[in-house]
Write an enzyme that holds these catalytic residues in place. Structure first.
Site, PDB file in Angstrom:
ATOM      1  N   HIS A  77      47.085  40.786  44.243  1.00 31.27           N
ATOM      2  CA  HIS A  77      47.335  39.352  44.369  1.00 31.27           C
ATOM      3  C   HIS A  77      48.069  39.038  45.669  1.00 31.27           C
ATOM      4  CE1 HIS A  77      49.012  35.346  43.191  1.00 31.27           C
ATOM      5  NE2 HIS A  77      47.845  35.250  42.588  1.00 31.27           N
ATOM      6  N   ASN A 122      47.933  26.970  36.360  1.00 31.72           N
ATOM      7  CA  ASN A 122      46.521  26.944  35.968  1.00 31.72           C
ATOM      8  C   ASN A 122      46.314  26.691  34.483  1.00 31.72           C
ATOM      9  OD1 ASN A 122      45.954  27.677  38.606  1.00 31.72           O
ATOM     10  ND2 ASN A 122      45.919  29.868  38.126  1.00 31.72           N
ATOM     11  N   ASP A 133      55.372  37.927  46.069  1.00 30.41           N
ATOM     12  CA  ASP A 133      54.189  38.189  45.253  1.00 30.41           C
ATOM     13  C   ASP A 133      54.227  39.638  44.751  1.00 30.41           C
ATOM     14  OD1 ASP A 133      51.247  38.094  44.427  1.00 30.41           O
ATOM     15  OD2 ASP A 133      51.460  36.156  45.419  1.00 30.41           O
ATOM     16  N   ASP A 166      42.237  43.381  58.131  1.00 29.42           N
ATOM     17  CA  ASP A 166      42.374  41.966  58.474  1.00 29.42           C
ATOM     18  C   ASP A 166      43.837  41.522  58.552  1.00 29.42           C
ATOM     19  OD1 ASP A 166      39.643  41.796  58.517  1.00 29.42           O
ATOM     20  OD2 ASP A 166      39.464  40.918  56.513  1.00 29.42           O
ATOM     21  N   SER A 222      46.951  29.444  42.990  1.00 29.21           N
ATOM     22  CA  SER A 222      47.511  30.431  43.917  1.00 29.21           C
ATOM     23  C   SER A 222      46.846  30.334  45.285  1.00 29.21           C
ATOM     24  CB  SER A 222      47.337  31.847  43.372  1.00 29.21           C
ATOM     25  OG  SER A 222      48.248  32.117  42.356  1.00 29.21           O
TER      26      SER A 222
END
Length: 435
Positions: free
Chosen positions: A99, A204, A64, A73, A270
């Site tokens: 992203h 998409n 990515d 996190d 995604s």
């Protein structure tokens, strides 16, 4: 240059695969994010899946835009690999890594705070992430350079091989472009031969289309193509619809982490892809030797909301469910799904990193050429013979009928009286009437 541009145009932009996204304001605290994840986590049935495994021991490669390893996190769970986009951005430009961080958090986010109850929790919170930067965000200054220069044409293929060689068991590719390269095909074949599960976004571009386009690498053999489902678990309007979509996952209003301890919400295939990669990581954690084909079978057999006809090009075989997929994996674990015999590739043989050619010990494919002229000749002879046989049979029947009309049966009173008697056997009675 033009060939590279055509092959790489429309590749992987965050705006393409991420979909509309919204940066949550500081007032939206991490614990609010966890609450906002509840619907997605319930749809995936992760609570039951976590009674079996939380993904410990599995390395998931995220090909990515890069992952922020310091996000609270994800801290301690990220291994940073190479930046294969190096040189596209001007010198000194820091990568955004939005992203990639978002996707990594959906896969392996572990939360933070007391009991790690705040922030984003991923599907496989005990898994580790290998970050390999293979795309730029669409607002990075080198985006156009990256998408037009031939030297970046095969960064995805290079990223796949790097991840496999570093021990990744699942590779997440929440990326999409309009055509593959020969090197990508070879890299995928290499990954599958090493038992690595590949998951990619279906794309998409499906809004307003009856049939959406095929996106790559999702549409390549050996890759699990993931579509996005809406809140009603139907195909999301934007999700591509084609015959290679294998299954779907939630892809609307999905909350995740962003760089700098931020949180984002967005929609796209995604996000759905990252969630499926997390489920695949759970399976590989529990059954590390399970082949990619059997992992895919466990995922598709364990779906919920299966279409009425069993399959639909919008959502594939249905919506992924972590607990049910693990149950199916347990059933399949005693089986193997590896080809054997002449011509099968030996997974232990190396593959050429430069060309992706098959290992030399493999025999050539035998091509059988048929003589169409001889086939036509023999077929004609057979038809003529059949016609001749039919004519002969007809002539024989006509001759027999003509001979029968030339003979008369002469009955005597005795014959007639016998004819009125009981019939014992057809042949005996018939013989009494022959003149």
């Amino acid at each position: 240059m033009l060939r590279a541009a055509a092959a790489f145009l429309a590749i992987l932009a965050a705006g393409l695969v991420l979909g509309p996204a919204l940066l949550l304001p500081p007032a939206a605290s991490a614990d609010q994010v966890r609450g906002s994840q509840r619907q997605v986590l319930r749809t995936l049935d992760v609570a039951d899946a976590w009674r079996v495994t939380r993904g410990a021991g599995v390395l998931v490669a995220v090909l990515d835009s890069g992952v922020d390893p310091r996000h609270h996190d994800l801290a301690g769970s990220v291994v940073t690999g190479p930046d294969l986009t190096r040189g596209a951005n001007p010198s000194g430009t820091a990568p955004r890594r939005l992203h990639g961080t978002y996707m990594a958090s959906l896969i392996a986010g572990h939360g933070h705070g007391p009991g790690r109850s705040d922030g984003v929790i991923g599907v496989a919170p005990a898994a580790r992430v290998l970050s390999v930067r293979v795309i730029l965000e669409d607002d990075e200054p080198g985006f156009q350079t990256f998408n037009s220069q031939a030297r970046y044409e095969n960064v995805v293929a290079r990223g796949i091989r790097y991840a496999v060689d570093k021990g990744a068991r699942v590779i997440n590719m929440s990326i999409s472009k309009d055509r593959p390269t020969k090197q990508e095909r070879a890299a995928i074949r290499y990954a599958v031969s090493k038992g690595v599960v590949l998951v990619a976004a279906a794309g998409n571009e499906g809004a307003g289309r009856r049939d959406g386009p095929y996106s790559y690498p999702a549409s390549l053999p050996g890759v699990i193509s993931v579509g996005a489902a809406d809140h009603g678990l139907h195909k999301a309007s934007f999700s591509n619809r084609n015959s290679l979509v294998l299954l779907a996952a939630p892809g609307v209003n999905v909350f995740g982490a962003g760089p700098g301890d931020q949180y984002w919400v967005g929609r796209g295939t995604s996000q759905a892809t990252a969630l499926v990669s997390g489920v695949a990581a759970l399976i590989k954690a529990r059954y590390p030797r399970m082949s990619p084909a059997l992992v895919a079978q466990a995922l598709t057999t364990g779906v919920t909301r299966r279409p009425a006809r069993g399959y639909d090009p919008g959502v594939g075989f249905g919506v992924v469910n972590a607990a049910r997929a693990l149950a199916e994996a347990a059933r399949l674990a005693r089986h193997r799904h590896t080809a054997s015999g002449p011509g099968a590739q030996d997974a232990d043989l190396p593959m050429s990193a430069a060309t992706g050619a098959e290992p030399s010990p493999l025999p050539p494919v035998r091509v059988v050429r048929r003589d169409t002229g001889m086939i036509t000749l023999y077929g004609g002879v057979a038809l003529a013979a059949t016609a001749g046989a039919g004519v002969s049979l007809t002539a024989m029947i006509l001759l027999l009928r003509r001979g029968g009309r030339g003979r008369r049966v002469r009955r005597t009173p005795r014959n007639a009286r016998e004819a009125r008697g009981p019939v014992a056997a057809g042949a005996d009675v018939a013989s009494k009437y022959v003149a």
